[in-house]
Design an enzyme around this catalytic site. Structure first.
Site, PDB file in Angstrom:
ATOM      1  CG  HIS A 363      -2.159  -0.941   0.815  1.00 15.57           C
ATOM      2  ND1 HIS A 363      -2.137  -2.265   0.979  1.00 15.57           N
ATOM      3  CD2 HIS A 363      -3.267  -0.630  -0.156  1.00 15.57           C
ATOM      4  CE1 HIS A 363      -3.334  -2.529   0.225  1.00 15.57           C
ATOM      5  NE2 HIS A 363      -3.921  -1.818  -0.078  1.00 15.57           N
ATOM      6  NE  ARG A 470      -6.642   0.960  -2.491  1.00 19.29           N
ATOM      7  CZ  ARG A 470      -6.063   1.265  -3.790  1.00 19.29           C
ATOM      8  NH1 ARG A 470      -5.865   2.721  -3.810  1.00 19.29           N
ATOM      9  NH2 ARG A 470      -5.757   0.241  -4.564  1.00 19.29           N
ATOM     10  NE  ARG A 506     -11.535  -1.147  -1.391  1.00 16.58           N
ATOM     11  CZ  ARG A 506     -10.249  -1.578  -1.551  1.00 16.58           C
ATOM     12  NH1 ARG A 506     -10.321  -2.328  -2.673  1.00 16.58           N
ATOM     13  NH2 ARG A 506      -9.052  -0.910  -0.952  1.00 16.58           N
ATOM     14  CD  GLU A 605     -10.200  -7.184  -4.513  1.00 17.25           C
ATOM     15  OE1 GLU A 605      -9.391  -6.383  -4.589  1.00 17.25           O
ATOM     16  OE2 GLU A 605     -11.155  -7.125  -3.522  1.00 17.25           O
ATOM     17  CG  ASN A 628      -3.646  -3.752  -7.373  1.00 14.03           C
ATOM     18  OD1 ASN A 628      -3.284  -3.647  -8.433  1.00 14.03           O
ATOM     19  ND2 ASN A 628      -4.118  -2.473  -6.609  1.00 14.03           N
ATOM     20  CG  ASP A 629      -6.122  -8.149  -3.368  1.00 21.67           C
ATOM     21  OD1 ASP A 629      -5.163  -8.543  -2.866  1.00 21.67           O
ATOM     22  OD2 ASP A 629      -6.868  -7.158  -3.026  1.00 21.67           O
ATOM     23  NE  ARG A 639      -1.774  -5.919  -2.796  1.00 27.63           N
ATOM     24  CZ  ARG A 639      -2.817  -5.244  -2.950  1.00 27.63           C
ATOM     25  NH1 ARG A 639      -3.927  -5.991  -3.041  1.00 27.63           N
ATOM     26  NH2 ARG A 639      -2.931  -4.041  -2.947  1.00 27.63           N
ATOM     27  CB  CYS A 676     -10.359   0.130  -8.947  1.00 25.35           C
ATOM     28  SG  CYS A 676     -11.010  -1.137  -8.291  1.00 25.35           S
TER      29      CYS A 676
HETATM   30  C1  PEP Z   1      -7.079  -4.208  -6.014  1.00 26.52           C
HETATM   31  O1  PEP Z   1      -6.752  -5.447  -5.160  1.00 26.52           O
HETATM   32  O2  PEP Z   1      -6.704  -4.405  -7.237  1.00 26.52           O
HETATM   33  C2  PEP Z   1      -7.678  -3.293  -5.458  1.00 26.52           C
HETATM   34  C3  PEP Z   1      -7.828  -2.138  -6.115  1.00 26.52           C
HETATM   35  O3  PEP Z   1      -7.775  -3.374  -4.078  1.00 26.52           O
HETATM   36  P1  PEP Z   1      -6.397  -2.904  -3.063  1.00 26.52           P
HETATM   37  O4  PEP Z   1      -5.296  -2.731  -3.917  1.00 26.52           O
HETATM   38  O5  PEP Z   1      -6.814  -1.718  -1.968  1.00 26.52           O
HETATM   39  O6  PEP Z   1      -6.408  -4.240  -2.534  1.00 26.52           O
HETATM   40 MG    MG Z   2      -7.661  -5.465  -3.275  1.00 19.42          MG
END
Ligand code: PEP
Ligand code: MG
Length: 769
Positions: A363, A470, A506, A605, A628-629, A639, A676
């Site tokens: 993050h 977020r 979210r 995700e 991302n997830d 990650r 996203c």
């Molecule tokens: C993702 O997982 O792509 C996402 C947008 O959420 P975060 O990065 O906050 O887990």
């Molecule tokens: Mg995520």
């Protein structure tokens, strides 16, 4: 053998220099195996040779001065085979090569083990003995284990430049460039400010002081505070613990005496080391003593010393935090730079982030991208303790940090920096323009938001909506769950600012690497654990308060409220969440507000959600991919873990196929689909997603104008042609190279990261993938 091994490794950790570390290893090995010779040969790829780098038993005068061809003799054989060679009579082996120059005698027994780091042979560790004997299995295992442990130290020295000195190639010292992971793009030149997470002893840097007295006073205050704590705890437990256990607290107090830890720390402070650095040194020395003890009970007592050290450090840092000076070109450097460490630096002074831990999707990287500053993560070889105040170049495009750069390299980066600034200024003109491809395809560019300051940054860059709020970020800066009214105020501020644009909220996505200080979650596998919707459905009271706050915040506004559920892996979760949202809507309206039903969406995700995307789309109003997830779960790659970062590939053909399937499923159900995850903010990702027909690309505000510039210069048809080729490819590397070539070919180079092509001394840069 284990205590000896541990001892050597601890001594190596403590060594003043890399050369000293090598000497400790060869001496330790000779002692442990009772052998006559132990030597280390290090590979010099530029000379295709093995350099005689350390020895016990051979001619030390030739250390660093003698090298043998890479494929020569038994050393070369060990390296080529990348496995140990254990010979009773080395001279009888066909590959044996007698090297008299370094003092070799007719040795019989030979055991050579490769030193390997991340699949690369860095050198060979050798023991030899006159007598003909075979080293036994225990001895072989000892050497193999030691070689594996010292490989990291050698790799570190390679990265910091010390290796070259040892190998006698110091005269032509190139820039020291450390490779990490590209966390957030961009370039910065500035001064390192090394910060440590509260009470992380290992991350405290050395720092010289001019004035000893204030530092001593600071230390005394910290010691007194810790003494007070221990006495208090001891009194609290006096009724419930037996006297022999209570004696532990007395032992703690003794350790803090001048005759023990405190006295030693004071001595280092008198030598002009700051209190935190002095404490780190002393605790390490004490720890080493404990850890090398044969008796396991005494060895365990080392953890008490560490615990005490951490307590003292936390007081020192508490007193000190207010005094850290952040220069105007601060590069924040730390073992584990966290969002809370970031928060201490005035935004206008923060130019870049370098963290030893973490990866591209931690993050803190995401925040760096939101702030528009470069970040290099997973720079595990950074000599953190000696870096404070040093000048650095941070290249977030390629994940590289240059330490103490040469004037030529500085000039090259200065030029790149100026080019980037000029391009960014040009992009400002795009603010009011819609994002339409050459053949008329409209793509919505929304923003991911969460930090204070994001609102104006986003609107300034022409965001057409919020694609991901977020909500856990405002939760993180509180000391308890924010009340409904507090949440409503934060959400309303964003909705009003974006009115009449859509806002996607979210629901609380904690767990994984995002925990709240007042709601800790400790799990073995947090990313596979209690995360996102799983937490909030188990705590409907938290969910209800949040959803009510979202709905009430939207009362009377024209902008569409979209509520989005994270980490969904089953349709039950949607059904349950939907029932709660309906109930919250009823309640809020019954209480007198006039609130329209929100749109309800689901984040894709988890691989399971990909395969049920049709069902999920049917039950909701929109889909949004959290790539991302999704990438981490599809590829089974954490990650946050720098060790497996090269395997985290959001352009992996499996991920791209999943993205296309999700897009198709949403459209089959006549529902919009967005993304996203960070992929949307990369040129390649944006082009491929546009080609897949994604309706919304949501990204950090910093990259939005650049992505708009690219999409305005390409057609949907052209994008589809590229996509068709890409979907036939087998690896992420192939996709990456192909897309880069094509985008350059389309004249989009200005929006793509530009590498510095050559080093000051003419050596080409080696880039990590
Ligand atoms: C993702 O997982 O792509 C996402 C947008 O959420 P975060 O990065 O906050 O887990
Ligand atoms: Mg995520």
């Amino acid at each position: 053998m284990l205590p000896r091994l541990r001892r050597i490794v601890l001594d190596v950790d403590e060594a003043d220099s890399f050369r000293a570390a090598l000497e400790i290893i060869v001496q330790g090995v000779c002692e442990a195996l009772g052998t006559e010779v132990a030597s280390i040969y290090l590979r010099d790829p530029q000379r295709s040779a093995f350099v005689f780098a350390a020895t016990e038993g051979l001619n030390t005068e030739l250390v660093g001065r003698f090298a043998m061809p890479e494929d020569d003799g038994l050393i070369g054989l060990v390296a080529r085979r990348a496995e140990p060679i254990n010979l009773q009579d080395a001279m009888a082996h066909p590959a044996f090569h007698f090297v008299e120059a370094i003092g070799e005698e007719p040795f019989g027994a030979f055991l050579g083990v490769p030193i390997i780091h991340h699949r690369t042979v860095l050198g060979v560790l050798v023991v030899q003995q006159r007598a003909q004997r075979r080293f036994d299995e225990a001895e072989e295992s000892f050497l193999v284990t030691l070689a594996a442990q010292v490989a990291a130290a050698i790799n570190h020295a390679r990265a910091t430049g010390e290796l070259r000195t040892v190998m006698g190639a110091a005269s032509r010292q190139p820039d020291r460039i450390l490779a990490g992971i590209a966390g957030s793009p961009g370039i910065a030149i500035g001064q390192a400010v090394v910060v440590s997470q509260v009470a992380n002893l290992d991350a405290v840097p050395d720092r010289a002081i001019d004035d000893v007295d204030p530092e001593l006073r600071l230390f005394d205050r910290a010691i007194e505070a810790v003494r007070g704590d221990i006495q208090r705890i001891s009194e609290e437990f006096s009724g419930s613990l037996p006297p022999e256990e209570l004696a532990l607290f007395d032992a703690y107090l003794h350790m803090l005496d001048d005759s023990a830890i405190a006295g030693d720390v004071r001595r280092y402070i008198h030598q002009r080391q700051w209190a935190q650095g002095a404490l780190r040194q002393v605790i390490r020395e004490h720890l080493r003593r404990f850890e090398s003890m044969e008796d396991s009970y005494l060895r365990e007592r080392g953890s008490d010393v560490r615990d005490l050290g951490i307590r003292v450090l936390s007081y020192l840092q508490d007193i000190k935090t207010r005094r850290v000076h952040f220069p105007a070109d601060t590069i924040l450097v730390g073992d584990d730079v966290t969002p809370s460490l970031l928060a201490n630096v005035p935004a206008e002074r923060l130019k870049a982030i370098v963290s030893l831990r973490g990866s591209r999707n931690s993050h803190v990287s995401i925040l760096a991208r939101a702030l528009g500053i470069p970040a290099v993560m997973g720079a595990v070889d950074l000599p953190l303790l000696r870096l404070d105040g040093e000048r650095l170049i941070v290249d977030g495009n390629y994940g590289e940090v240059t330490l103490d750069p040469s004037p030529v390299r500085l000039a090259e980066y200065d030029l790149l920096l100026k080019e980037e600034e000029a391009f960014s200024q040009e992009l400002e003109a795009l603010r009011e323009q819609p994002c339409i491809t050459l053949d008329g395809q409209r793509v919505r560019l929304w923003v991911n938001i969460g930090l204070t300051g994001d609102i104006s940054r986003s609107l300034d860059r022409g965001a057409e909506g919020i694609g991901l709020f977020r909500t856990e970020i405002p939760f993180m800066t509180q000391e308890q769950f924010p009340s409904e009214a507090e949440q409503r105020a934060v959400y309303r501020k964003h909705m009003e600012a974006f009115e009449p644009r859509p806002v996607t909220m979210r629901t609380l996505d904690i767990g994984g690497d995002k925990s709240l200080p007042y709601f800790p979650i400790h799990e073995e596998n947090p990313f596979l654990g209690w995360r996102g919707i799983r937490v909030t459905l188990d705590h409907p009271e938290i969910f209800m308060v949040q959803v009510r706050a979202m709905l009430a915040a939207n009362a009377g506004l024209d902008g569409v409220l979209r509520i989005m559920l994270p980490m969904v892996s089953s349709v039950h979760e949607i059904d349950e969440a939907k029932a709660l949202v309906d109930r919250a809507l009823r309640e809020v309206n019954e209480e007198g507000a006039t609130v329209k039903p929100p749109q309800l969406g689901v984040m894709i995700e988890v691989p399971a959600a990909v395969y049920q995307a049709d069902l999920l789309a049917k039950r909701t109003d929109f889909l949004a991919v959290g790539s991302n997830d999704l990438t981490q779960y599809m590829l089974a790659v954490d990650r946050n873990n720098p060790r497996v970062a090269p395997l985290y590939q959001d352009l992996h053909p499996a991920v791209l196929n999943a993205l296309r399937e999700v897009g198709r499923a949403a459209h089959r159900q006549a529902k919009p689909v967005g993304i996203c995850g960070e992929l949307a903010s990369t040129p390649t990702g944006a082009v491929l997603l546009m080609a897949m027909g994604y309706d919304v690309l949501s990204m950090n505000a910093t990259h939005l104008p650049r992505i708009k510039w690219i999409l305005q210069r390409i057609s949907r048809t052209g994008g589809r042609r590229l996509l068709a080729r890409v979907l036939k490819m087998q690896t992420a590397e192939e996709v990456h190279a192909f897309m880069l070539r094509e985008l350059h070919g389309l004249g989009l180079s200005r929006a793509l990261p530009r590498p510095v092509t050559e080093l000051a001394n003419g050596e080409p840069l080696s880039r990590t993938a």
